[in-house]
Design a protein around this motif. Structure first.
Motif, PDB file in Angstrom:
ATOM      1  N   GLU A 171      -8.610  30.346 -31.958  1.00 12.50           N
ATOM      2  CA  GLU A 171      -8.557  31.800 -31.711  1.00 12.50           C
ATOM      3  C   GLU A 171      -7.916  32.081 -30.344  1.00 12.50           C
ATOM      4  O   GLU A 171      -7.143  33.029 -30.198  1.00 12.50           O
ATOM      5  N   HIS A 172      -8.240  31.242 -29.349  1.00 15.80           N
ATOM      6  CA  HIS A 172      -7.640  31.409 -28.016  1.00 15.80           C
ATOM      7  C   HIS A 172      -6.117  31.246 -28.124  1.00 15.80           C
ATOM      8  O   HIS A 172      -5.354  32.075 -27.629  1.00 15.80           O
ATOM      9  N   GLN A 173      -5.683  30.197 -28.802  1.00 20.25           N
ATOM     10  CA  GLN A 173      -4.238  29.981 -28.952  1.00 20.25           C
ATOM     11  C   GLN A 173      -3.583  31.126 -29.727  1.00 20.25           C
ATOM     12  O   GLN A 173      -2.491  31.581 -29.368  1.00 20.25           O
ATOM     13  N   GLY A 213       0.777  35.918  -4.449  1.00 20.96           N
ATOM     14  CA  GLY A 213       0.384  34.641  -3.850  1.00 20.96           C
ATOM     15  C   GLY A 213       1.137  33.456  -4.430  1.00 20.96           C
ATOM     16  O   GLY A 213       1.063  32.347  -3.883  1.00 20.96           O
ATOM     17  N   ARG A 214       1.861  33.675  -5.522  1.00 20.34           N
ATOM     18  CA  ARG A 214       2.529  32.518  -6.142  1.00 20.34           C
ATOM     19  C   ARG A 214       3.613  31.950  -5.237  1.00 20.34           C
ATOM     20  O   ARG A 214       3.701  30.744  -5.047  1.00 20.34           O
ATOM     21  N   ASP A 215       4.438  32.831  -4.659  1.00 20.17           N
ATOM     22  CA  ASP A 215       5.572  32.311  -3.886  1.00 20.17           C
ATOM     23  C   ASP A 215       5.117  31.577  -2.632  1.00 20.17           C
ATOM     24  O   ASP A 215       5.702  30.562  -2.256  1.00 20.17           O
ATOM     25  N   VAL A 234       2.452  18.414 -12.131  1.00 21.63           N
ATOM     26  CA  VAL A 234       2.236  18.983 -13.469  1.00 21.63           C
ATOM     27  C   VAL A 234       1.658  20.379 -13.295  1.00 21.63           C
ATOM     28  O   VAL A 234       0.682  20.563 -12.552  1.00 21.63           O
ATOM     29  N   GLU A 235       2.285  21.356 -13.945  1.00 22.66           N
ATOM     30  CA  GLU A 235       1.707  22.709 -13.944  1.00 22.66           C
ATOM     31  C   GLU A 235       0.964  22.924 -15.257  1.00 22.66           C
ATOM     32  O   GLU A 235       1.500  22.657 -16.344  1.00 22.66           O
ATOM     33  N   ILE A 236      -0.263  23.416 -15.136  1.00 23.39           N
ATOM     34  CA  ILE A 236      -1.048  23.747 -16.320  1.00 23.39           C
ATOM     35  C   ILE A 236      -0.879  25.246 -16.572  1.00 23.39           C
ATOM     36  O   ILE A 236      -1.137  26.058 -15.683  1.00 23.39           O
ATOM     37  N   GLY A 237      -0.400  25.578 -17.769  1.00 22.68           N
ATOM     38  CA  GLY A 237      -0.108  26.979 -18.068  1.00 22.68           C
ATOM     39  C   GLY A 237       1.154  27.435 -17.371  1.00 22.68           C
ATOM     40  O   GLY A 237       1.159  28.449 -16.671  1.00 22.68           O
ATOM     41  N   PRO A 238       2.273  26.710 -17.527  1.00 23.09           N
ATOM     42  CA  PRO A 238       3.498  27.082 -16.806  1.00 23.09           C
ATOM     43  C   PRO A 238       4.142  28.374 -17.309  1.00 23.09           C
ATOM     44  O   PRO A 238       5.035  28.911 -16.658  1.00 23.09           O
ATOM     45  N   ARG A 268       8.750  29.674 -14.710  1.00 25.33           N
ATOM     46  CA  ARG A 268       9.240  30.290 -13.460  1.00 25.33           C
ATOM     47  C   ARG A 268       8.889  29.448 -12.226  1.00 25.33           C
ATOM     48  O   ARG A 268       9.736  29.178 -11.378  1.00 25.33           O
ATOM     49  N   ASN A 269       7.639  29.007 -12.134  1.00 25.93           N
ATOM     50  CA  ASN A 269       7.224  28.255 -10.940  1.00 25.93           C
ATOM     51  C   ASN A 269       7.883  26.877 -10.918  1.00 25.93           C
ATOM     52  O   ASN A 269       8.342  26.412  -9.869  1.00 25.93           O
ATOM     53  N   LEU A 270       7.918  26.225 -12.072  1.00 23.73           N
ATOM     54  CA  LEU A 270       8.554  24.899 -12.119  1.00 23.73           C
ATOM     55  C   LEU A 270      10.022  25.019 -11.734  1.00 23.73           C
ATOM     56  O   LEU A 270      10.567  24.151 -11.033  1.00 23.73           O
ATOM     57  N   VAL A 324       1.796  21.715 -19.245  1.00 23.42           N
ATOM     58  CA  VAL A 324       0.922  21.751 -20.428  1.00 23.42           C
ATOM     59  C   VAL A 324       0.588  23.205 -20.686  1.00 23.42           C
ATOM     60  O   VAL A 324       0.091  23.890 -19.780  1.00 23.42           O
ATOM     61  N   ASP A 325       0.873  23.706 -21.863  1.00 26.01           N
ATOM     62  CA  ASP A 325       0.531  25.106 -22.148  1.00 26.01           C
ATOM     63  C   ASP A 325      -0.111  25.204 -23.524  1.00 26.01           C
ATOM     64  O   ASP A 325       0.298  24.515 -24.466  1.00 26.01           O
ATOM     65  N   ALA A 326      -1.099  26.089 -23.632  1.00 27.45           N
ATOM     66  CA  ALA A 326      -1.795  26.294 -24.905  1.00 27.45           C
ATOM     67  C   ALA A 326      -1.009  27.221 -25.831  1.00 27.45           C
ATOM     68  O   ALA A 326      -1.364  27.353 -27.004  1.00 27.45           O
ATOM     69  N   PHE A 350      -4.401  21.831 -23.995  1.00 24.22           N
ATOM     70  CA  PHE A 350      -5.375  22.659 -23.283  1.00 24.22           C
ATOM     71  C   PHE A 350      -5.742  21.996 -21.962  1.00 24.22           C
ATOM     72  O   PHE A 350      -5.849  20.768 -21.873  1.00 24.22           O
ATOM     73  N   ALA A 351      -5.944  22.847 -20.960  1.00 22.99           N
ATOM     74  CA  ALA A 351      -6.212  22.380 -19.603  1.00 22.99           C
ATOM     75  C   ALA A 351      -7.374  21.396 -19.556  1.00 22.99           C
ATOM     76  O   ALA A 351      -7.362  20.463 -18.757  1.00 22.99           O
ATOM     77  N   GLU A 352      -8.357  21.621 -20.400  1.00 22.00           N
ATOM     78  CA  GLU A 352      -9.604  20.860 -20.305  1.00 22.00           C
ATOM     79  C   GLU A 352      -9.450  19.385 -20.652  1.00 22.00           C
ATOM     80  O   GLU A 352     -10.231  18.566 -20.196  1.00 22.00           O
ATOM     81  N   PHE A 390      -2.299  25.119 -10.952  1.00 26.48           N
ATOM     82  CA  PHE A 390      -2.776  26.182 -11.855  1.00 26.48           C
ATOM     83  C   PHE A 390      -2.373  27.505 -11.214  1.00 26.48           C
ATOM     84  O   PHE A 390      -2.964  27.896 -10.200  1.00 26.48           O
ATOM     85  N   SER A 391      -1.398  28.194 -11.761  1.00 24.17           N
ATOM     86  CA  SER A 391      -0.986  29.474 -11.204  1.00 24.17           C
ATOM     87  C   SER A 391      -1.329  30.571 -12.210  1.00 24.17           C
ATOM     88  O   SER A 391      -0.697  30.665 -13.270  1.00 24.17           O
ATOM     89  N   TYR A 392      -2.332  31.350 -11.900  1.00 24.87           N
ATOM     90  CA  TYR A 392      -2.803  32.425 -12.785  1.00 24.87           C
ATOM     91  C   TYR A 392      -3.047  31.912 -14.198  1.00 24.87           C
ATOM     92  O   TYR A 392      -2.762  32.593 -15.173  1.00 24.87           O
TER      93      TYR A 392
HETATM   94  C1  SAM Z   1      -0.763  34.445 -16.757  1.00 21.72           C
HETATM   95  S1  SAM Z   1       0.190  33.124 -17.443  1.00 21.72           S
HETATM   96  C2  SAM Z   1       0.764  32.314 -15.957  1.00 21.72           C
HETATM   97  C3  SAM Z   1       2.103  31.651 -16.143  1.00 21.72           C
HETATM   98  C4  SAM Z   1       2.671  30.971 -14.881  1.00 21.72           C
HETATM   99  N1  SAM Z   1       1.803  29.922 -14.437  1.00 21.72           N
HETATM  100  C5  SAM Z   1       2.923  31.967 -13.775  1.00 21.72           C
HETATM  101  O1  SAM Z   1       2.417  31.789 -12.661  1.00 21.72           O
HETATM  102  O2  SAM Z   1       3.700  32.908 -14.012  1.00 21.72           O
HETATM  103  C6  SAM Z   1      -1.063  32.011 -18.042  1.00 21.72           C
HETATM  104  C7  SAM Z   1      -0.523  30.821 -18.817  1.00 21.72           C
HETATM  105  O3  SAM Z   1      -1.610  29.924 -19.067  1.00 21.72           O
HETATM  106  C8  SAM Z   1      -1.568  29.520 -20.436  1.00 21.72           C
HETATM  107  N2  SAM Z   1      -2.936  29.147 -20.843  1.00 21.72           N
HETATM  108  C9  SAM Z   1      -3.988  29.957 -21.083  1.00 21.72           C
HETATM  109  N3  SAM Z   1      -5.077  29.222 -21.395  1.00 21.72           N
HETATM  110  C10 SAM Z   1      -4.709  27.913 -21.325  1.00 21.72           C
HETATM  111  C11 SAM Z   1      -5.393  26.673 -21.514  1.00 21.72           C
HETATM  112  N4  SAM Z   1      -6.685  26.624 -21.840  1.00 21.72           N
HETATM  113  N5  SAM Z   1      -4.711  25.523 -21.346  1.00 21.72           N
HETATM  114  C12 SAM Z   1      -3.379  25.549 -21.001  1.00 21.72           C
HETATM  115  N6  SAM Z   1      -2.686  26.696 -20.831  1.00 21.72           N
HETATM  116  C13 SAM Z   1      -3.343  27.857 -20.979  1.00 21.72           C
HETATM  117  C14 SAM Z   1      -1.002  30.728 -21.159  1.00 21.72           C
HETATM  118  O4  SAM Z   1      -0.479  30.412 -22.427  1.00 21.72           O
HETATM  119  C15 SAM Z   1       0.061  31.187 -20.173  1.00 21.72           C
HETATM  120  O5  SAM Z   1       1.282  30.526 -20.359  1.00 21.72           O
END
Ligand code: SAM
Length: 201
Positions: free
Chosen positions: A5-7, A31-33, A48-52, A56-58, A73-75, A96-98, A115-117
């Motif tokens: 459901e999250h995905q 705060g990202r920059d 490694v960026e989780i949720g890239p 943009r950040n990479l 790694v992105d869900a 998933f990040a976990e 982990f950026s946002y």
């Molecule tokens: C608000 S965006 C941030 C994107 C980027 N990091 C940035 O700073 O612009 C959140 C990202 O995290 C991913 N995401 C959400 N839950 C996640 C999880 N459990 N594991 C990995 N990625 C996840 C989303 O699909 C999305 O790409």
């Protein structure tokens, strides 16, 4: 909400907004920059960026340090499609990040996990942080930039923003969780955002 459901939520949400994502987020993902600029002053060669998201950040990190290895790694499959086109030099995985295998993406334990946002959207942020720390190279660090508790915003602004973020499955980060893993934390104005640095286990 379970993982599928999250995905499904992420793919619906970002499938509809990914083309305007970067343009709109520059007005509220603060705060990202400065976090990226800080990273580029440090020694590391695998990140490694989780949720890239869109990558943009990479992209900015790669511009500053093209010799490093990058992974993501992105869900959300919708976001991964964009990131893969934008960052052909990085390795990506759907996961998933976990519990994703971060090290497999960069041929070794990463020196930095970013982990950026993203952590504010992860369903089990404590588990994700513990997992990220366990994946680091010796001396490595997890860097988090994300919404703080908004406690310093004037009047009802913090409560209103928090309620609005909930609609998008975003929960501002809990400072106690970050402190419990030894984070060094800097807050942005109004405690709108924070940057946390966490060492490995
Ligand atoms: C608000 S965006 C941030 C994107 C980027 N990091 C940035 O700073 O612009 C959140 C990202 O995290 C991913 N995401 C959400 N839950 C996640 C999880 N459990 N594991 C990995 N990625 C996840 C989303 O699909 C999305 O790409």
């Amino acid at each position: 909400m379970n993982r599928s459901e999250h995905q499904a939520f992420l793919d619906r949400y970002y499938g509809a907004s990914r083309r305007i994502y970067d343009l709109t987020r520059k007005y509220y993902l603060f705060g990202r920059d400065s976090a990226l600029a800080g990273l580029l002053t440090e020694r590391w060669s695998r990140l490694v960026e989780i949720g890239p998201g869109t990558g943009r950040n990479l992209g900015m990190l790669h511009q500053g340090r093209p010799s490093a290895r990058y992974g993501g790694v992105d869900a959300s499959l919708a976001m991964l499609e964009v990131a893969r086109v934008r960052c052909p030099w990085a390795a990506f995985a759907h996961g998933f990040a976990e519990d994703a295998d971060y090290a497999a993406l960069v041929d070794g334990p990463p020196d930095r996990v970013l982990f950026s946002y993203c952590l504010s959207m992860v369903q089990e942020p404590g588990r994700a942080l513990a997992h990220a720390r366990s994946q680091l190279s010796p001396g490595g660090e997890v860097v988090v930039v994300d919404f703080a508790d908004l406690a310093g915003l004037p009047g009802p602004a913090g409560g209103a923003l928090s309620a609005w973020l909930t609609r998008f499955h975003v929960r501002p980060l809990d400072e106690r969780l970050l402190r419990s893993v030894g984070a060094e934390i800097q807050f942005g104005p109004g405690r709108y955002w924070l940057k946390a640095t966490i060492r490995g286990e």
